[in-house]
Design a protein around this motif. Structure first.
Motif, PDB file in Angstrom:
ATOM      1  N   ALA A   1      46.274  69.029  38.354  1.00 24.08           N
ATOM      2  CA  ALA A   1      46.665  68.306  39.548  1.00 24.08           C
ATOM      3  C   ALA A   1      46.294  68.778  41.376  1.00 24.08           C
ATOM      4  O   ALA A   1      46.238  68.407  41.934  1.00 24.08           O
ATOM      5  CB  ALA A   1      48.504  67.813  39.519  1.00 24.08           C
ATOM      6  N   TYR A   2      46.527  70.451  41.150  1.00 23.13           N
ATOM      7  CA  TYR A   2      46.061  71.638  41.944  1.00 23.13           C
ATOM      8  C   TYR A   2      44.836  70.990  42.229  1.00 23.13           C
ATOM      9  O   TYR A   2      44.125  71.154  43.231  1.00 23.13           O
ATOM     10  CB  TYR A   2      46.684  72.248  41.997  1.00 23.13           C
ATOM     11  CG  TYR A   2      48.571  73.186  41.846  1.00 23.13           C
ATOM     12  CD1 TYR A   2      48.647  71.839  43.028  1.00 23.13           C
ATOM     13  CD2 TYR A   2      49.033  73.813  41.215  1.00 23.13           C
ATOM     14  CE1 TYR A   2      50.234  71.522  43.447  1.00 23.13           C
ATOM     15  CE2 TYR A   2      50.378  73.580  41.454  1.00 23.13           C
ATOM     16  CZ  TYR A   2      50.991  72.966  42.941  1.00 23.13           C
ATOM     17  OH  TYR A   2      52.202  73.497  42.862  1.00 23.13           O
ATOM     18  N   ILE A   3      44.162  71.451  41.514  1.00 21.47           N
ATOM     19  CA  ILE A   3      42.439  70.967  40.844  1.00 21.47           C
ATOM     20  C   ILE A   3      41.900  69.602  42.010  1.00 21.47           C
ATOM     21  O   ILE A   3      41.359  70.109  42.539  1.00 21.47           O
ATOM     22  CB  ILE A   3      42.144  71.510  39.456  1.00 21.47           C
ATOM     23  CG1 ILE A   3      42.423  73.497  39.711  1.00 21.47           C
ATOM     24  CG2 ILE A   3      40.620  71.094  39.836  1.00 21.47           C
ATOM     25  CD1 ILE A   3      41.942  73.325  38.433  1.00 21.47           C
ATOM     26  N   ASP A   4      42.551  68.292  41.354  1.00 20.92           N
ATOM     27  CA  ASP A   4      42.188  67.360  41.586  1.00 20.92           C
ATOM     28  C   ASP A   4      42.690  67.040  42.860  1.00 20.92           C
ATOM     29  O   ASP A   4      41.693  66.572  44.356  1.00 20.92           O
ATOM     30  CB  ASP A   4      42.789  66.596  41.212  1.00 20.92           C
ATOM     31  CG  ASP A   4      42.309  66.855  39.523  1.00 20.92           C
ATOM     32  OD1 ASP A   4      41.135  67.614  39.339  1.00 20.92           O
ATOM     33  OD2 ASP A   4      42.919  66.167  38.400  1.00 20.92           O
ATOM     34  N   VAL A   5      44.013  67.186  43.416  1.00 14.36           N
ATOM     35  CA  VAL A   5      44.352  66.566  45.413  1.00 14.36           C
ATOM     36  C   VAL A   5      44.017  68.322  45.977  1.00 14.36           C
ATOM     37  O   VAL A   5      43.360  67.467  47.310  1.00 14.36           O
ATOM     38  CB  VAL A   5      45.849  66.215  44.589  1.00 14.36           C
ATOM     39  CG1 VAL A   5      46.494  66.527  46.346  1.00 14.36           C
ATOM     40  CG2 VAL A   5      46.113  65.806  43.824  1.00 14.36           C
ATOM     41  N   SER A   6      43.869  69.542  45.849  1.00 17.35           N
ATOM     42  CA  SER A   6      43.375  70.565  47.057  1.00 17.35           C
ATOM     43  C   SER A   6      42.872  70.211  47.617  1.00 17.35           C
ATOM     44  O   SER A   6      42.630  69.881  48.752  1.00 17.35           O
ATOM     45  CB  SER A   6      43.481  72.129  46.510  1.00 17.35           C
ATOM     46  OG  SER A   6      44.616  72.481  45.738  1.00 17.35           O
ATOM     47  N   PRO A   7      41.121  69.808  47.275  1.00 22.87           N
ATOM     48  CA  PRO A   7      39.954  69.968  48.253  1.00 22.87           C
ATOM     49  C   PRO A   7      40.757  68.765  49.273  1.00 22.87           C
ATOM     50  O   PRO A   7      40.423  68.510  50.576  1.00 22.87           O
ATOM     51  CB  PRO A   7      38.800  68.924  47.416  1.00 22.87           C
ATOM     52  CG  PRO A   7      39.611  69.734  46.679  1.00 22.87           C
ATOM     53  CD  PRO A   7      40.846  69.982  45.728  1.00 22.87           C
ATOM     54  N   THR A   8      40.996  67.149  49.138  1.00 24.15           N
ATOM     55  CA  THR A   8      40.822  65.940  50.142  1.00 24.15           C
ATOM     56  C   THR A   8      42.597  65.769  50.410  1.00 24.15           C
ATOM     57  O   THR A   8      42.943  65.799  51.692  1.00 24.15           O
ATOM     58  CB  THR A   8      41.174  65.188  49.098  1.00 24.15           C
ATOM     59  OG1 THR A   8      42.320  65.033  48.039  1.00 24.15           O
ATOM     60  CG2 THR A   8      40.083  64.424  48.459  1.00 24.15           C
ATOM     61  N   ASP A   9      43.987  67.080  50.329  1.00 25.58           N
ATOM     62  CA  ASP A   9      45.014  67.478  50.497  1.00 25.58           C
ATOM     63  C   ASP A   9      45.424  68.214  51.526  1.00 25.58           C
ATOM     64  O   ASP A   9      45.489  67.788  52.701  1.00 25.58           O
ATOM     65  CB  ASP A   9      46.235  67.822  49.314  1.00 25.58           C
ATOM     66  CG  ASP A   9      47.202  67.337  49.409  1.00 25.58           C
ATOM     67  OD1 ASP A   9      47.704  66.805  50.919  1.00 25.58           O
ATOM     68  OD2 ASP A   9      48.152  67.571  49.501  1.00 25.58           O
TER      69      ASP A   9
END
Length: 231
Positions: free
Chosen positions: A141-149
């Motif tokens: 989840a961190y890998i998927d959300v970090s760039p946009t979050d």
């Protein structure tokens, strides 16, 4: 191709320069650990401790744990070494002799803890295993959300500074408090008053023989034998 040749080819394929470098760093860590245990000069122990932390930081870099390597290099090889050297200013430069009976219990504790850690390491997942807990669940989840979050290019920096910001701030406060406590205990305003500690080197056999000879000559000068005249 025989089974022996296939095994040799497979072994050569797995032996990479990185693997040899890992073995070299582990050998250096073991050598530093044994040197610290056998060394009696506290200054040498402090320097070896810094070397141990620095080599550990290099090993963490090879394990792709750069953030842990930075922390180990800054705190382990840097701050800890400075604090130990500061403590040596108010302590003896050499370790006091300890009887063999008192060494048995610490040796047993270290052996039991080491065996427990080695036994527990057998249950660790393989390095880079995509099915390990670290690479599943919340890690994905961190890998998927970090760039946009949080729009931070480095995911490790984003996790440490944003998602785990309070935890990182707590770690910084712990390190700051430990350093402040050491300064209060070892500084000029401490109970010891920052005064120097006399630490004479242990006498060598040559110095002992010279001191014995001087004492005998002084005793003969103070109490001359029969037939001898006092000079």
């Amino acid at each position: 191709m025989s089974p022996v040749d296939a095994t040799t080819v497979a072994y050569e394929a797995h032996v990479s320069p990185t693997f040899l470098l890992d073995l070299s760093l582990l050998a250096m860590l073991v050598a530093c650990a044994f040197a610290m245990v056998t060394q009696r000069r506290l200054f040498a122990v402090a320097m070896l401790s810094g070397v141990y932390s620095f080599v550990s930081a290099l090993f963490f870099v090879l394990m792709d744990a750069v953030d842990v390597a930075f922390t180990e290099a800054a705190v382990g090889a840097g701050v800890s070494t400075v604090l130990v050297l500061s403590g040596m200013a108010l302590a003896s430069r050499r370790e006091a002799p300890v009887s063999k009976q008192r060494k048995i219990l610490p040796l047993l504790v270290v052996a039991i803890v080491g065996a427990a850690l080695i036994y527990a390491s057998f249950d660790l997942p393989a390095l880079g295993d995509p099915n390990s807990p670290a690479n599943s669940y919340v890690g994905t989840a961190y890998i998927d959300v970090s760039p946009t979050d949080i729009t931070v290019p480095n995911i490790v920096t984003g996790v440490l500074a944003s998602y785990r910001g309070y935890d990182t701030m707590g770690e910084v406060l712990v390190v700051f408090t430990a350093g402040l406590a050491c300064l209060m205990l070892l500084g000029a305003g401490s109970i010891r008053g920052g005064r120097r500690v006399s630490d004479q080197a242990p006498p060598t056999p040559l110095i002992e023989a010279q001191q014995t000879f001087e004492q005998e000559m002084k005793a003969r000068a103070d109490h001359p034998e029969a037939g001898e005249e006092r000079t």
